[in-house]
Design an enzyme around this catalytic site. Structure first.
Site, PDB file in Angstrom:
ATOM      1  N   HIS A 141      -8.601  14.146  15.911  1.00  0.00           N
ATOM      2  CA  HIS A 141      -9.478  14.457  17.205  1.00  0.00           C
ATOM      3  C   HIS A 141      -8.515  14.944  18.176  1.00  0.00           C
ATOM      4  O   HIS A 141      -7.544  14.129  18.381  1.00  0.00           O
ATOM      5  CB  HIS A 141     -10.212  13.456  17.732  1.00  0.00           C
ATOM      6  N   GLU A 143      -8.477  14.765  21.357  1.00  0.00           N
ATOM      7  CA  GLU A 143      -8.243  13.707  22.633  1.00  0.00           C
ATOM      8  C   GLU A 143      -7.418  12.824  22.140  1.00  0.00           C
ATOM      9  O   GLU A 143      -6.541  12.135  22.652  1.00  0.00           O
ATOM     10  CB  GLU A 143      -9.552  13.083  22.966  1.00  0.00           C
ATOM     11  N   CYS A 212     -16.689   7.328  27.981  1.00  0.00           N
ATOM     12  CA  CYS A 212     -17.193   7.967  29.212  1.00  0.00           C
ATOM     13  C   CYS A 212     -18.734   7.848  29.404  1.00  0.00           C
ATOM     14  O   CYS A 212     -19.450   7.442  28.638  1.00  0.00           O
ATOM     15  CB  CYS A 212     -16.750   9.203  29.277  1.00  0.00           C
ATOM     16  N   ASN A 242     -18.764  13.581  20.170  1.00  0.00           N
ATOM     17  CA  ASN A 242     -19.876  12.947  21.095  1.00  0.00           C
ATOM     18  C   ASN A 242     -21.304  13.462  20.494  1.00  0.00           C
ATOM     19  O   ASN A 242     -22.335  12.601  20.364  1.00  0.00           O
ATOM     20  CB  ASN A 242     -19.800  13.203  22.496  1.00  0.00           C
TER      21      ASN A 242
END
Length: 325
Positions: A141, A143, A212, A242
């Site tokens: 990913h 991130e 988050c 997400n």
């Protein structure tokens, strides 16, 4: 507490009724809003084209809309010609990327979500304390690639499951810390952290959860709508972490769930025997796509909308100074 919903009776149109439980919050988070705003402001300030390294956010509708305005999306910095501005995506980039941009004297704007940047700073602080970092995330990913690229090779180890924790090679005396990707399953991550803390009681963790607020809130909202739904529709991209987690949350509660990108992805056969549909959207999906789905369902059923709220959001992130004038 929300009252139970019943499927509406057929209307005079003859359409069967459909109760639609719409999750709140859903859709864009503050980091996504900021990233899109950064690209649009860069186009206004510098003119087209503005290059963007990786999809600014994981949503085809958003990317296509920005492309029409003059954004050019590339995967690596070597695809960006000299003399043009470049924006780094909301997912964050390894340190080597801005370093290369500086070497080439490229004008760049960093649209990394501030909550991802916070994890980057935490990684640096743990390395300064001579701790090895166990990073909880999904391999590949962007991130994860960006966060692992904040430290030197060999200073961070990726784990994805509880089984990965059991296979870690560290001893009880090793100085360790853990950090997490911001868009993970809240429940899965809690299990992995518990396994880490059980095996390494002295492991250091962040003072506040790295997942988050938007990810946590959207998963909490799905937990509210899924038990009363026959089917949950999640609007999001197949590469959106997400959004994929929202599908998993619904399925773990025993509710069938489908990931869709647009209303046209809905198969009318999915509605057979369905009286209640739960609807949500990942943090990269605009509200326009939610309304598009509601309208499409309305072509087949007499829809009764019910909003189910799990939290309120009012987070706003500042823009980079270079785009404020």
């Amino acid at each position: 507490m929300n009252a139970p919903f019943q499927s509406p009776e057929p209307s005079q149109s003859g359409k069967p009724g459909l109760s639609l439980l719409i999750a709140a919050p859903r859709g864009f988070c503050a980091g996504v809003d900021r990233a899109i705003d950064i690209v649009e402001r860069a186009l206004d300030k510098y003119g087209a084209p503005v290059y963007v390294r990786h999809e600014i956010v994981h949503n085809k509708y958003v990317v296509d809309a920005l492309r029409e305005k003059g954004a050019i999306f590339v995967e690596e910095l070597d695809e960006v010609p000299d003399g043009v501005p470049v924006v780094f995506s909301a997912h964050g980039v390894p340190k080597s990327v801005p370093a290369e941009a500086d070497r080439r004297q490229l004008l760049y704007v960093d649209a990394t979500c501030p909550l991802v940047s916070k994890v980057h700073r935490q990684a640096e602080r743990q390395i300064e304390k001579d701790r090895h970092i166990v990073f909880i995330g999904h391999a590949g990913h962007p991130e994860v690639v960006g966060t692992m690229g904040q430290v030197e090779a060999g200073q961070m180890t990726l784990v994805e499951t509880v089984e990965d924790v059991a296979a870690l090679p560290f001893g009880a005396d090793d100085k360790l810390a853990y950090l997490t990707q911001t868009t993970l399953s809240v429940d899965d991550t809690a299990e992995i952290i518990a396994a880490l803390e059980a095996r390494y009681p002295e492991i250091a963790g962040p003072k506040a959860e790295d997942i988050c607020y938007a990810t946590s809130n959207r998963q909490a909202a799905v937990k509210r709508i899924a038990p009363g739904s026959d089917l949950v529709l999640v609007i999001g991209a197949t590469n959106s972490s997400n959004s994929l987690r929202l599908v998993e949350v619904a399925e773990r509660l025993g509710t069938k769930a489908k990931l869709i990108q647009r209303a046209d992805d809905i198969d009318p056969a999915w509605l057979e025997g369905v009286g209640t549909i739960g609807l949500t959207a990942g943090a990269s999906a605009p509200e326009l796509l939610v309304r598009e789905v509601v309208e499409k369902l309305g072509e087949w059923r007499e829809v009764q909308e019910n909003t189910i709220a799990a939290a309120e959001e009012n987070m706003v992130f500042k823009l980079p100074r270079q785009l404020m004038d």
